[in-house]
Design a protein around this motif. Sequence first.
Motif, PDB file in Angstrom:
ATOM      1  N   ARG A   1       0.760  -1.378  -0.112  1.00 53.24           N
ATOM      2  CA  ARG A   1       0.078   0.126   0.025  1.00 53.24           C
ATOM      3  C   ARG A   1       0.911   1.285  -0.097  1.00 53.24           C
ATOM      4  N   GLY A   2       0.458   2.375  -0.840  1.00 48.97           N
ATOM      5  CA  GLY A   2       1.044   3.654  -0.644  1.00 48.97           C
ATOM      6  C   GLY A   2       0.758   4.390   0.599  1.00 48.97           C
ATOM      7  N   GLY A   3       1.872   5.175   1.010  1.00 50.17           N
ATOM      8  CA  GLY A   3       1.538   6.045   2.224  1.00 50.17           C
ATOM      9  C   GLY A   3       0.464   6.971   2.109  1.00 50.17           C
ATOM     10  N   VAL A   4      -0.084   7.375   3.250  1.00 43.54           N
ATOM     11  CA  VAL A   4      -1.168   8.583   3.488  1.00 43.54           C
ATOM     12  C   VAL A   4      -0.524   9.818   3.618  1.00 43.54           C
ATOM     13  N   GLY A   5      -1.242  10.782   3.307  1.00 46.74           N
ATOM     14  CA  GLY A   5      -0.443  12.123   3.239  1.00 46.74           C
ATOM     15  C   GLY A   5      -0.705  12.820   4.615  1.00 46.74           C
ATOM     16  N   ILE A   6      -0.644  14.082   4.754  1.00 43.37           N
ATOM     17  CA  ILE A   6      -0.707  14.993   5.893  1.00 43.37           C
ATOM     18  C   ILE A   6      -1.969  15.827   5.763  1.00 43.37           C
ATOM     19  N   THR A   7      -2.458  16.139   6.902  1.00 42.18           N
ATOM     20  CA  THR A   7      -3.475  17.325   6.722  1.00 42.18           C
ATOM     21  C   THR A   7      -2.853  18.385   7.849  1.00 42.18           C
ATOM     22  N   ARG A   8      -2.961  19.427   7.407  1.00 38.79           N
ATOM     23  CA  ARG A   8      -2.592  20.773   8.418  1.00 38.79           C
ATOM     24  C   ARG A   8      -3.672  21.872   8.323  1.00 38.79           C
ATOM     25  N   GLU A   9      -4.062  22.320   9.366  1.00 41.61           N
ATOM     26  CA  GLU A   9      -5.156  23.101   9.287  1.00 41.61           C
ATOM     27  C   GLU A   9      -4.658  24.270  10.074  1.00 41.61           C
ATOM     28  N   ILE A  10      -4.632  25.398   9.658  1.00 40.06           N
ATOM     29  CA  ILE A  10      -3.912  26.532  10.516  1.00 40.06           C
ATOM     30  C   ILE A  10      -4.903  27.876  10.112  1.00 40.06           C
ATOM     31  N   VAL A  11      -5.132  28.490  11.658  1.00 40.85           N
ATOM     32  CA  VAL A  11      -5.742  29.761  11.646  1.00 40.85           C
ATOM     33  C   VAL A  11      -5.220  30.932  11.997  1.00 40.85           C
ATOM     34  N   SER A  12      -5.608  31.924  11.163  1.00 37.24           N
ATOM     35  CA  SER A  12      -4.763  33.238  11.355  1.00 37.24           C
ATOM     36  C   SER A  12      -5.169  33.823  12.614  1.00 37.24           C
ATOM     37  N   GLU A  13      -4.404  34.535  13.378  1.00 40.87           N
ATOM     38  CA  GLU A  13      -4.559  35.044  14.431  1.00 40.87           C
ATOM     39  C   GLU A  13      -4.374  36.906  13.972  1.00 40.87           C
ATOM     40  N   SER A  14      -4.224  37.038  12.755  1.00 40.33           N
ATOM     41  CA  SER A  14      -3.873  38.516  12.303  1.00 40.33           C
ATOM     42  C   SER A  14      -4.500  38.908  11.190  1.00 40.33           C
ATOM     43  N   ASP A  15      -4.670  40.112  10.857  1.00 39.33           N
ATOM     44  CA  ASP A  15      -5.316  40.482   9.399  1.00 39.33           C
ATOM     45  C   ASP A  15      -4.119  40.660   8.429  1.00 39.33           C
ATOM     46  N   ASP A  16      -4.575  40.756   7.182  1.00 41.94           N
ATOM     47  CA  ASP A  16      -3.711  40.959   6.262  1.00 41.94           C
ATOM     48  C   ASP A  16      -2.559  39.993   6.090  1.00 41.94           C
ATOM     49  N   VAL A  17      -2.885  38.596   6.160  1.00 36.13           N
ATOM     50  CA  VAL A  17      -1.602  37.630   6.015  1.00 36.13           C
ATOM     51  C   VAL A  17      -1.913  37.124   4.611  1.00 36.13           C
ATOM     52  N   ILE A  18      -0.591  36.965   4.072  1.00 37.65           N
ATOM     53  CA  ILE A  18      -0.615  36.596   2.606  1.00 37.65           C
ATOM     54  C   ILE A  18      -0.094  35.142   2.697  1.00 37.65           C
ATOM     55  N   VAL A  19      -0.667  34.303   2.145  1.00 30.02           N
ATOM     56  CA  VAL A  19      -0.646  32.595   2.099  1.00 30.02           C
ATOM     57  C   VAL A  19      -0.387  32.294   0.716  1.00 30.02           C
TER      58      VAL A  19
END
Length: 580
Positions: free
Chosen positions: A445-463
């Motif tokens: 079987r192939g490996g599984v990936g990763i889930t990352r969930e990130i919340v910004s605590e500041s305005d005007d953040v460039i992602v």
Amino acid sequence: MSAKVDAITIEVMKNAFHTIAEEMGVALIKTALSTNIKDRMDCSTAIYTKDGKLVAQAEHIPLHLGLMPSVVGEVLKIYKPDELKEGDAILINDPYISGSHLPDIFMISPVFHQGRLVALTANIAHHIDVGGMTPGSCSVKTTEIFQEGLRLPAIRVRKAGVMDEEVLRLLTKNSRTGKEMLGDIYAQLAANKIGETRLKELFERYSTDFTETCMNELMNYSERRLRAAIRKVPNGTYTFEDYLEGDGLTRDLIKIAVQVCVKDDEIHVSFEGTSPQARGSINSTIGVTSACAYYAVKALLDPEVPPNDGAYRPVRVHAKEGTVVNAKFPAAVSNANGNTSQRITDAILGALAPVLPEAAIAACSGSMNGLNFGGFNEATGEYFSYIETCGGGQGAVLGLDGMNGVHTHMTNTRNTPTEVIEQSYPLLVKKYSFAETGGGYGKFRGGVGITREIVSESDDVIVTITSERQRTRPWGLFGGKEGAASECIHITASGEVTNLPPKATLAINKGDTVIISTPGGGGYMDPFSRDPELVREDARLGYVKPDEAAREYGVVLIPETLEIDAKRTAQLRRSGTAHV
């Protein structure tokens, strides 16, 4: 083997050189300021002969290590060896010389013994910001190199032991995170100093002539060993095609076509039929493309051969200028390192898989899955830039399942610990786990990936997100199935959900969430031949659901207990109709 140096001596000196390179890496990581180097270890170190031939490198990042030999050679064309002075340190990040992208700054230092140039030490470190359109200097919206940041053609930051403060001011004033840049530059100096000190000790102990002879004989040994491995591969030309999912400006598929020609003890890797260079920032330089070829050939044929100049000699790379694998100036290149390099590697490995099935690997996640948040931190009154590359599923191989959530092929960095992210940046890590969608079905079987969930605590953040494999999923081998697709999502503070393309640069505000789920790896061989007990264990661990087990593996599990229904499993597997 030279009469002067026997096999035992070569082994002893090989380990001496390798240990020096490793100690340089430790010094760089331990003294760096940015989380990208001190936590993620996004850096590499190596030592060279006085004329720029790679002798030894630490076990860091394959992409960096494949690039560094050409970089050192190009720098020695600008600064001739007889022009170098003890205490010099040269910086370079120009992709059209270094082959990499602008955030990767190389530092090269000469080593003198008894007044004579005897070697070079070098390292590469990914700085978290070198200017450009967006924080992190890897926007997917750039169309030329000038938009990507400050370009250093090769400049001396230290001259005969004296730091050039004007150069340092130039560098730090062109970075949003100048303090971190300055700290990381001094860490690079420290790493090269360690290498210089240890090499001088070696030259003092064994004499200059003998140590230089050992350097050359070690490279010759690697060349002989890799040529011997190539001779075991049947002569012929092997081909493969794979695709990138757009350049960040469009979603059009971009073809990587490769032809691997094996002839006696040499391998020629060509890219006829590859798409023209793109408007967006996924264009690869010939340096990156060559590094991928060196890695793929070595990984398949003889992973244990000492990595040095000799190991590269039997591999020839041919790519037409003006294509996505050999971009012409001033094409934007910042995101080739994280995506195009992985697809080039996939294509070469795919081409050789049929003729080397026991060494072959199904497609891994196929991207370094870049994630960058940058903006102004009101709490500290300073700009910040958080860089991450998220691991994915590893492709399966004969006899082994792929690993879960791991960096593969051209990258070898660690993750940034959640605690470090939240302490260093105005960000909250809401979730960090293996992805819910499984890896490629197969006997292995192939490996599984990763889930990352990130919340910004500041305005005007460039992602900025630079990923792949939403449509062209990681391929399986010999009947194995494709790995799971990637997914990128933006959720506003008010709950509005937007599915993002694999490459995106966007502005978010306080309370907004960004989610990235990375691809899984491909499977190896027919899933119906997988051991039912392994399928049951996969279900217990959450890698496969009971209905998937029946449909894809022909294994019927009782949902309440996850026990195997042996009778129905036997019937299903005999019918062979569950997987279509």
